[in-house]
Design an enzyme around this catalytic site. Structure first.
Site, mmCIF file in Angstrom:
data_model
loop_
_atom_site.group_PDB
_atom_site.id
_atom_site.type_symbol
_atom_site.label_atom_id
_atom_site.label_comp_id
_atom_site.label_asym_id
_atom_site.label_seq_id
_atom_site.Cartn_x
_atom_site.Cartn_y
_atom_site.Cartn_z
ATOM 1 C CG ASP A 61 0.405 -7.159 5.433
ATOM 2 O OD1 ASP A 61 -0.450 -6.619 4.693
ATOM 3 O OD2 ASP A 61 0.528 -8.395 5.545
ATOM 4 C CE1 TYR A 154 -6.083 -4.453 -8.387
ATOM 5 C CE2 TYR A 154 -7.559 -4.062 -10.227
ATOM 6 C CZ TYR A 154 -6.578 -3.615 -9.371
ATOM 7 O OH TYR A 154 -6.110 -2.335 -9.491
ATOM 8 C CE LYS A 158 -7.912 -1.667 -6.593
ATOM 9 N NZ LYS A 158 -7.256 -0.918 -5.491
ATOM 10 C CB SER A 185 -5.539 4.045 -15.866
ATOM 11 O OG SER A 185 -4.902 3.234 -16.836
HETATM 12 N N1 LIG Z 1 -1.489 1.258 -12.107
HETATM 13 C C1 LIG Z 1 -2.760 1.220 -12.546
HETATM 14 O O1 LIG Z 1 -3.027 1.397 -13.749
HETATM 15 C C2 LIG Z 1 -3.875 1.008 -11.585
HETATM 16 C C3 LIG Z 1 -5.187 0.913 -12.100
HETATM 17 C C4 LIG Z 1 -6.239 0.778 -11.209
HETATM 18 C C5 LIG Z 1 -5.992 0.733 -9.857
HETATM 19 N N2 LIG Z 1 -4.713 0.791 -9.392
HETATM 20 C C6 LIG Z 1 -4.507 0.738 -7.950
HETATM 21 O O2 LIG Z 1 -3.596 1.742 -7.551
HETATM 22 C C7 LIG Z 1 -2.916 1.319 -6.370
HETATM 23 C C8 LIG Z 1 -1.418 1.447 -6.565
HETATM 24 O O3 LIG Z 1 -1.038 0.566 -7.594
HETATM 25 P P1 LIG Z 1 0.305 0.743 -8.450
HETATM 26 O O4 LIG Z 1 -0.082 0.557 -9.867
HETATM 27 O O5 LIG Z 1 1.024 1.965 -8.029
HETATM 28 O O6 LIG Z 1 1.076 -0.584 -8.001
HETATM 29 P P2 LIG Z 1 2.595 -0.809 -7.525
HETATM 30 O O7 LIG Z 1 2.761 -2.272 -7.537
HETATM 31 O O8 LIG Z 1 3.528 0.038 -8.309
HETATM 32 O O9 LIG Z 1 2.593 -0.258 -6.028
HETATM 33 C C9 LIG Z 1 1.883 -0.904 -5.011
HETATM 34 C C10 LIG Z 1 2.599 -0.663 -3.691
HETATM 35 O O10 LIG Z 1 1.820 -1.298 -2.663
HETATM 36 C C11 LIG Z 1 2.708 -2.012 -1.810
HETATM 37 N N3 LIG Z 1 1.997 -3.110 -1.162
HETATM 38 C C12 LIG Z 1 1.592 -4.287 -1.712
HETATM 39 N N4 LIG Z 1 0.995 -5.044 -0.785
HETATM 40 C C13 LIG Z 1 1.026 -4.328 0.377
HETATM 41 C C14 LIG Z 1 0.564 -4.595 1.686
HETATM 42 N N5 LIG Z 1 -0.046 -5.751 2.009
HETATM 43 N N6 LIG Z 1 0.760 -3.651 2.635
HETATM 44 C C15 LIG Z 1 1.386 -2.490 2.341
HETATM 45 N N7 LIG Z 1 1.856 -2.195 1.118
HETATM 46 C C16 LIG Z 1 1.657 -3.105 0.141
HETATM 47 C C17 LIG Z 1 3.818 -2.489 -2.740
HETATM 48 O O11 LIG Z 1 4.993 -2.841 -2.007
HETATM 49 C C18 LIG Z 1 4.010 -1.293 -3.658
HETATM 50 O O12 LIG Z 1 4.943 -0.368 -3.143
HETATM 51 C C19 LIG Z 1 -3.391 -0.121 -6.113
HETATM 52 O O13 LIG Z 1 -4.443 -0.105 -5.182
HETATM 53 C C20 LIG Z 1 -3.903 -0.554 -7.469
HETATM 54 O O14 LIG Z 1 -4.840 -1.586 -7.375
HETATM 55 C C21 LIG Z 1 -3.653 0.922 -10.224
#
Ligand SMILES: NC(=O)c1ccc[n+]([C@@H]2O[C@H](COP(=O)([O-])OP(=O)(O)OC[C@H]3O[C@@H](n4cnc5c(N)ncnc54)[C@H](O)[C@@H]3O)[C@@H](O)[C@H]2O)c1
Length: 249
Positions: A61, A154, A158, A185
């Site tokens: 975590d 969030y 960020k 994204s």
């Molecule tokens: N997908 C998007 O469009 C988008 C846009 C902006 C930012 N982000 C950022 O990109 C990153 C990845 O997001 P994603 O879209 O791949 O999401 P996702 O939900 O597919 O993956 C997130 C991963 O983080 C893990 N996780 C969650 N809490 C955790 C913790 N406390 N400790 C360890 N692992 C943990 C989850 O188990 C999961 O495997 C994040 O930081 C998200 O905020 C994503």
């Protein structure tokens, strides 16, 4: 790029983090996949090993100080000195400001802001100790750059990550350690609700200059670039890989 190519990817069990782990392994990086979902981290790492790469999966975590230290210990023990670290793990608990509970605010801040602080500090400590000119990449969002509706928790986290990136870059430059951030994204579990709902998807798409959603794989080359020597004079920057969603006017 420094000689050792060991990178930690937090949240590497799914979504963007999983795509990063796979892409970077393909480029010769040895990857420590850390995720709160231990089974997912183990599966991603085992698949990399089966494909002939060196990798290790760790259940952790990122908001827990001891867990983050354990991730670094595992990476160093099983793979070697850490030269790259991507603070990617993330959660979301959307709610409008008028209804958001303190717990919803705190839990998102804990994973993104505290989690990135702990990862940034741990990576920096290990890189300074091993005298590695490493590269740390944090993951922010257009929400942190421009604000958003329904996720003030969030967006706040960020935004904090952007400030950490710049402060980290200023403090760690003297050690030859670079700190940058990516605002991605992509279609993932986290964005599924928006991208599969007809009304939300249409609104969201209308804000993307390129007029389409991306897959996680399309995010990876920018992270790879920031980890590499091609970005040797770049630190404290935020790169948006969002099809032209967030632009400074
Ligand atoms: N997908 C998007 O469009 C988008 C846009 C902006 C930012 N982000 C950022 O990109 C990153 C990845 O997001 P994603 O879209 O791949 O999401 P996702 O939900 O597919 O993956 C997130 C991963 O983080 C893990 N996780 C969650 N809490 C955790 C913790 N406390 N400790 C360890 N692992 C943990 C989850 O188990 C999961 O495997 C994040 O930081 C998200 O905020 C994503």
């Amino acid at each position: 790029m420094s000689e050792s190519k060991v990178v930690v990817v937090t949240g590497g069990g799914d979504g963007i983090g999983k795509a990063l782990a796979q892409h970077l392994a393909g480029e010769g990086w040895e990857v420590c996949v850390a995720d709160i979902d231990e089974a997912a981290a183990a599966t991603v790492a085992a698949d990399l090993v089966a494909a002939g790469h060196r990798a290790v999966g760790v259940g952790a975590d990122v908001s827990n100080e001891d867990d983050v230290a354990r991730v670094a210990d595992c990476a160093e023990r099983d793979l070697g000195a850490i030269s790259g670290w991507i603070n990617n793990a993330g959660n979301s608990r959307p709610a409008m400001l008028l209804r958001m509970a303190v717990d919803e605010f705190d839990s998102v801040l804990a994973v993104h802001a505290r989690g990135t602080f702990l990862g940034l500090r741990e990576a920096a400590r290990r890189m300074v100790a091993s005298e590695t000119n490493g590269s740390i990449v944090n993951v922010t969002s257009s929400a942190g750059l421009g604000g958003t509706i329904g996720q003030i928790n969030y967006a706040s986290a960020k935004g904090a990550i952007i400030a950490m990136t710049k402060s980290g870059a200023k403090e760690l430059g003297r050690y030859g350690i670079r700190v940058n951030a990516v605002a991605p994204s992509a279609s993932t579990q986290m964005t599924k609700t928006i991208m599969t709902n007809e009304k939300f998807a249409a609104t969201y798409l209308s804000r993307i200059a390129l007029g389409r959603f991306a897959e996680s794989e399309e995010m990876a080359p920018t992270f790879s670039y920031l980890l590499s020597d091609a970005a040797s004079y770049m630190t404290g920057q935020v790169l948006s890989v969002d099809g032209g969603t967030y632009m400074v006017s």
